[in-house]
Motif scaffolding. Structure first.
Motif, PDB file in Angstrom:
ATOM      1  N   ARG A 127       0.719  10.394  -1.204  1.00 30.97           N
ATOM      2  CA  ARG A 127       0.925   9.923   0.020  1.00 30.97           C
ATOM      3  C   ARG A 127       2.180  10.299   0.746  1.00 30.97           C
ATOM      4  NH1 ARG A 127       0.640   3.686  -2.290  1.00 30.97           N
ATOM      5  NH2 ARG A 127       1.855   4.920  -3.883  1.00 30.97           N
ATOM      6  N   ALA A 128       2.152  10.473   2.282  1.00 30.81           N
ATOM      7  CA  ALA A 128       3.451  11.018   2.623  1.00 30.81           C
ATOM      8  C   ALA A 128       3.706  10.089   3.794  1.00 30.81           C
ATOM      9  CB  ALA A 128       2.835  12.384   3.209  1.00 30.81           C
ATOM     10  N   LEU A 129       5.308  10.297   3.975  1.00 33.68           N
ATOM     11  CA  LEU A 129       5.687   9.518   5.180  1.00 33.68           C
ATOM     12  C   LEU A 129       6.779  10.689   5.824  1.00 33.68           C
ATOM     13  CD1 LEU A 129       6.738   6.158   3.756  1.00 33.68           C
ATOM     14  CD2 LEU A 129       4.463   6.532   5.233  1.00 33.68           C
ATOM     15  N   GLY A 151       3.242   7.670   9.545  1.00 28.21           N
ATOM     16  CA  GLY A 151       2.444   7.575   8.302  1.00 28.21           C
ATOM     17  C   GLY A 151       1.411   6.528   8.358  1.00 28.21           C
ATOM     18  N   ASP A 152       0.746   6.480   7.230  1.00 26.76           N
ATOM     19  CA  ASP A 152       0.123   5.162   6.782  1.00 26.76           C
ATOM     20  C   ASP A 152       0.868   3.889   6.647  1.00 26.76           C
ATOM     21  OD1 ASP A 152      -2.296   6.852   7.244  1.00 26.76           O
ATOM     22  OD2 ASP A 152      -2.530   7.062   5.197  1.00 26.76           O
ATOM     23  N   PHE A 156       3.567   2.871   4.157  1.00 27.61           N
ATOM     24  CA  PHE A 156       5.070   2.354   4.540  1.00 27.61           C
ATOM     25  C   PHE A 156       5.584   0.999   4.055  1.00 27.61           C
ATOM     26  CE2 PHE A 156       7.177  -0.613   7.491  1.00 27.61           C
ATOM     27  CZ  PHE A 156       8.311   0.019   7.571  1.00 27.61           C
ATOM     28  N   GLU A 157       4.623   0.197   3.656  1.00 30.49           N
ATOM     29  CA  GLU A 157       5.073  -1.094   3.273  1.00 30.49           C
ATOM     30  C   GLU A 157       5.372  -1.014   1.862  1.00 30.49           C
ATOM     31  OE1 GLU A 157       5.626  -3.743   4.730  1.00 30.49           O
ATOM     32  OE2 GLU A 157       4.641  -3.415   6.813  1.00 30.49           O
ATOM     33  N   ALA A 158       4.683  -0.155   0.999  1.00 27.44           N
ATOM     34  CA  ALA A 158       4.791   0.148  -0.230  1.00 27.44           C
ATOM     35  C   ALA A 158       6.174   0.821  -0.610  1.00 27.44           C
ATOM     36  CB  ALA A 158       3.849   0.947  -0.981  1.00 27.44           C
ATOM     37  N   ALA A 159       6.547   1.525   0.324  1.00 20.99           N
ATOM     38  CA  ALA A 159       7.843   2.456   0.051  1.00 20.99           C
ATOM     39  C   ALA A 159       9.154   1.705   0.576  1.00 20.99           C
ATOM     40  CB  ALA A 159       7.881   3.782   0.886  1.00 20.99           C
ATOM     41  N   LEU A 160       8.710   0.448   1.438  1.00 19.81           N
ATOM     42  CA  LEU A 160      10.111  -0.079   2.222  1.00 19.81           C
ATOM     43  C   LEU A 160      10.984  -0.571   1.083  1.00 19.81           C
ATOM     44  CD1 LEU A 160      10.682  -1.174   4.851  1.00 19.81           C
ATOM     45  CD2 LEU A 160       9.634  -3.332   4.176  1.00 19.81           C
ATOM     46  N   PRO A 161      10.873  -0.973   0.053  1.00 18.03           N
ATOM     47  CA  PRO A 161      12.035  -1.127  -0.698  1.00 18.03           C
ATOM     48  C   PRO A 161      12.947  -0.059  -1.174  1.00 18.03           C
ATOM     49  CG  PRO A 161      10.012  -2.225  -1.979  1.00 18.03           C
ATOM     50  CD  PRO A 161       9.424  -1.399  -0.789  1.00 18.03           C
TER      51      PRO A 161
END
Length: 303
Positions: A127-129, A151-152, A156-161
């Motif tokens: 996955r890429a942002l 990105g998706d 984004f929500e998963a990587a927010l922390p």
């Protein structure tokens, strides 16, 4: 296309890889460690990682070595060509990344490259942002960066922390490349504003005013801006150390100008700012902070 696996990116589970420990990158990496993440790092110049290694980061001799260990690999390097090589090269991040891992490129780079990296990552189940930042050395140090993300949205929500460990204003902008496009908007506004700050201070000096006293009057009014509050005092103090390099501003404005031209947008302020910063670099100030622009106004070499 392989299905992307979900990952737990909490501090108790996730291992973060960080590539690029420059003026901002080192502080960003340190804040991830402060948040409790296990950190693996790589930088072209190892000595720049010494402090982080003493604080518990794990060193690797290559970018792919970092990626092999990481659930999230963050790149914060200089130029789009560096991003392309480090991410897409034969021994780059993508070649070594685990399936389901997340790649976050926080370099200011081209929207086109961000979209290409996104597509290549999908092919490999990664996955890429694209998540460029604004806030300079102060924002990086204090963990208060503005982070613009493309990105998706579920990624984004998963990587927010992870992003919250480095920034305080984190906004999802849209599909891959949207973060980079937003950063171009940011750089266009900053470049024009820095011309205004420099010109205002040069005017204050020429008219015999005390620039510090002038700043007290104008920084909280309609003229107020981050650059006026944070960089004008550096100018007055004769401090041209880089919170953001002139050479990097030239790179960013070049990307923005190319993108604007491709969209048929005439960006007059952007074009002038790039010309001035190029002239500043030619005078030997490429490694200075962007506030060194005042030197052109003082020297009377704008025309």
């Amino acid at each position: 296309m392989r299905k992307v696996k979900r990952m737990n990116l909490s501090t108790e589970k996730a291992v973060i890889g960080f590539i690029g420990l420059g003026v901002m990158g080192k502080s960003m990496a340190r804040n991830l460690m402060k948040a409790g993440y296990r950190l693996h790092v790589y930088n072209r110049t190892k000595s720049k990682a010494d402090e982080l290694l003493q604080e518990g980061a794990v060193w690797h001799d290559s970018a792919d070595g970092v990626a092999q260990q990481a659930d999230v690999t963050i790149t914060m390097v200089e130029y789009p060509r560096d991003v392309e090589q480090i991410v897409l090269g034969q021994t780059g991040v993508l070649a070594a990344a685990k399936e389901g891992a997340v790649l976050i490129d926080m370099t200011t780079s081209s929207p086109e490259l961000a979209a290409r990296i996104y597509e290549e990552c999908l092919k490999r189940g990664v996955r890429a942002l694209d998540a460029p930042v604004s806030g300079g050395d102060i924002g990086a140090r204090d963990g208060k960066l503005s982070i613009m993300v493309g990105g998706d949205e579920e990624v984004f929500e998963a990587a927010l922390p992870v992003l919250q460990a480095m920034g305080s204003n984190i906004v999802y902008q849209g599909k891959a490349g949207a973060g980079q496009h937003t950063k171009m908007c940011n750089q266009i506004a900053i470049a024009a504003n820095m011309m205004g700050v420099s010109e205002a201070l040069a005017y204050a000096e020429r008219s015999g005013l005390n620039p510090t006293t002038v700043l007290k009057s104008i920084e909280t009014g309609a003229a107020g801006s981050w650059s006026l509050s944070n960089l004008a005092p550096r100018i007055i103090a004769g401090n041209y150390a880089p919170g953001f390099y002139v050479k990097h501003m030239i790179k960013d404005l070049g990307i923005a100008l190319q993108a604007a031209e491709s969209m048929g947008l005439e960006a007059h302020g952007l074009s002038l700012a790039r010309t001035l910063y190029e002239r500043l670099a030619e005078s030997g100030e490429a490694e200075s902070g962007t506030q060194a622009l005042i030197k052109l106004y003082r020297a009377g070499t704008i025309a």
